[in-house]
Structure formats: structure tokens, C-alpha cells
Write a protein that holds these residues in place. Structure first.
Motif, mmCIF file in Angstrom:
data_model
loop_
_atom_site.group_PDB
_atom_site.id
_atom_site.type_symbol
_atom_site.label_atom_id
_atom_site.label_comp_id
_atom_site.label_asym_id
_atom_site.label_seq_id
_atom_site.Cartn_x
_atom_site.Cartn_y
_atom_site.Cartn_z
ATOM 1 N N GLN A 9 -11.258 -6.921 -4.550
ATOM 2 C CA GLN A 9 -11.230 -5.509 -4.195
ATOM 3 C C GLN A 9 -11.942 -5.333 -2.862
ATOM 4 O O GLN A 9 -13.001 -5.898 -2.635
ATOM 5 N N ASP A 10 -11.334 -4.545 -1.973
ATOM 6 C CA ASP A 10 -11.946 -4.204 -0.690
ATOM 7 C C ASP A 10 -11.778 -2.701 -0.523
ATOM 8 O O ASP A 10 -10.754 -2.240 -0.022
ATOM 9 N N GLY A 11 -12.750 -1.954 -1.026
ATOM 10 C CA GLY A 11 -12.618 -0.502 -1.042
ATOM 11 C C GLY A 11 -11.549 -0.106 -2.050
ATOM 12 O O GLY A 11 -11.591 -0.507 -3.200
ATOM 13 N N LYS A 12 -10.556 0.639 -1.599
ATOM 14 C CA LYS A 12 -9.455 1.061 -2.479
ATOM 15 C C LYS A 12 -8.309 0.066 -2.495
ATOM 16 O O LYS A 12 -7.327 0.254 -3.198
ATOM 17 N N VAL A 13 -8.424 -0.995 -1.704
ATOM 18 C CA VAL A 13 -7.345 -1.975 -1.575
ATOM 19 C C VAL A 13 -7.679 -3.229 -2.381
ATOM 20 O O VAL A 13 -8.808 -3.707 -2.360
ATOM 21 N N THR A 14 -6.681 -3.748 -3.090
ATOM 22 C CA THR A 14 -6.810 -5.018 -3.787
ATOM 23 C C THR A 14 -5.928 -6.030 -3.079
ATOM 24 O O THR A 14 -4.768 -5.752 -2.787
ATOM 25 N N LYS A 34 0.852 -1.193 0.000
ATOM 26 C CA LYS A 34 0.000 0.000 0.000
ATOM 27 C C LYS A 34 0.887 1.242 0.000
ATOM 28 O O LYS A 34 1.935 1.268 0.625
ATOM 29 N N ASP A 78 -2.833 -0.681 -2.900
ATOM 30 C CA ASP A 78 -3.912 0.287 -3.118
ATOM 31 C C ASP A 78 -3.706 1.113 -4.391
ATOM 32 O O ASP A 78 -4.384 2.105 -4.601
#
Length: 75
Positions: free
Chosen positions: A64-69, A9, A40
Motif C-alpha cells: 500500500q502506498d497511500g490510497k494506491v496498492t 487506478k 486505487d
């Protein structure tokens, strides 16, 4: 088979994919190893898919979890 993880990130393209290539070159990743990458970068999902396709690695999972992959790649 070793399982590893790396948090990338805050790093933008092409750093996340380059980090995998560096780990492979240093023999940190061997055939059969599985690595989980958290990034991210907005293009990471497509970047990791292309990386696996070009380098004949198995993309076990990418979500994908919000802006995080979060991606799991098997070498």
C-alpha cells in the motif's frame, strides 16, 4: 518470462480483477509471466489476494502506498 504492467487506478471492484481474468483468457498472460498492477480501489488488496488464492497464482508482492496498492502477480 514476460513482465507486464497495468494501471487500473480509477476502476472499482470488480474491474481490476476482471481485467486480469480477461488478459489471461486472451492469452496475454502465460505461465511464468509476471504482471504489476496499480489500483486505487479500496478493496483491491484483499481482492488480489483472494484472486491469487482461488486461481493458484503467486502473489509476489502487495504493498500500500497511500490510497494506491501495487501488486505483483506471477502466472
Amino acid at each position: 518470462m514476460a513482465k507486464k504492467s497495468v494501471d487500473l487506478k480509477g476502476h472499482r471492484c470488480p474491474i481490476p480483477v476482471m481485467r486480469l481474468k480477461t488478459m489471461e483468457a486472451r492469452k496475454e498472460l502465460q505461465p511464468g509471466d509476471e504482471i504489476e498492477i496499480v489500483a486505487d480501489c479500496p478493496t483491491f488488496d484483499s481482492d488480489i489476494r483472494e484472486f491469487c488464492k482461488k486461481n493458484k497464482k503467486v502473489l509476489v508482492e502487495a504493498k500500500q502506498d497511500g490510497k494506491v496498492t501495487k501488486a505483483k502477480v506471477r502466472y
